[in-house]
Design an enzyme around this catalytic site. Sequence first.
Site, short mmCIF file in Angstrom:
data_model
loop_
_atom_site.label_atom_id
_atom_site.label_comp_id
_atom_site.label_asym_id
_atom_site.label_seq_id
_atom_site.Cartn_x
_atom_site.Cartn_y
_atom_site.Cartn_z
CB CYS A 8 4.40 -8.21 11.84
SG CYS A 8 3.22 -9.57 11.74
CG ASP A 131 -1.53 -14.43 -8.38
OD1 ASP A 131 -2.01 -15.20 -7.48
OD2 ASP A 131 -1.70 -15.04 -9.62
#
Length: 223
Positions: A8, A131
């Site tokens: 990817c 995060d």
Amino acid sequence: MRTRIKICGITRIDDGIAAACAGADAIGVVLWRGTPRQVDVDRAREIAMAMPPFVKVVGLFVDPTADEVAAALERIPLDALQFHGSEPPDFCRRFGRPYLKAIAVKPDVDLLEYAARYDDAAGLLFDAFADGDLPGGTGTSFDWTRLSGDVRRRVGRPIVLSGGLDPDNVEQAIRAVKPWGVDVSSGVEARDADGRTRRGVKDAVRIAAFMQGVRNADGGSTG
């Protein structure tokens, strides 16, 4: 059955060809503006058109509008769509293409409950969550024991493993999880002089090494 491989974050034609020549089953082009790996529609089309037969081209989106997906499909010969945001099932299935839904493996996410919502997905891609970082391609992995044998059986869709995979750990990852396929981006990217990943620039040597790790896990099979 051999493990399928998707490379990817392809931003250059040469990198896509290198992935195909090394034996990748699919490549991914990122059509989300929030990453250095993003390509515009024209570049994505050039990459897709340069791929040899039997190599699938997957378009990756993060919370797009329906018009954005439709516009991409008008220009780019995409074989499948990959959604990495909070797209609901009815959105993912509306475009007449097979789709992969990414699931961020967070401590508070019930993987089976989340997966059940996407029961018509071509596959479910389990990825690490960092995060404050990108929704994919972070170079970090998650606890593979979250995809236990029981969870894998109950998911009911082909599992694609992602998140922090590289030439050094992909063999171990496949033996631990036994996924239908693996998806790699940062793990096969070039490094600068300081060892930092050059996001969006692939390294043909690392791609080849990654492929070899997958084949080792599959018992040396190339078919």
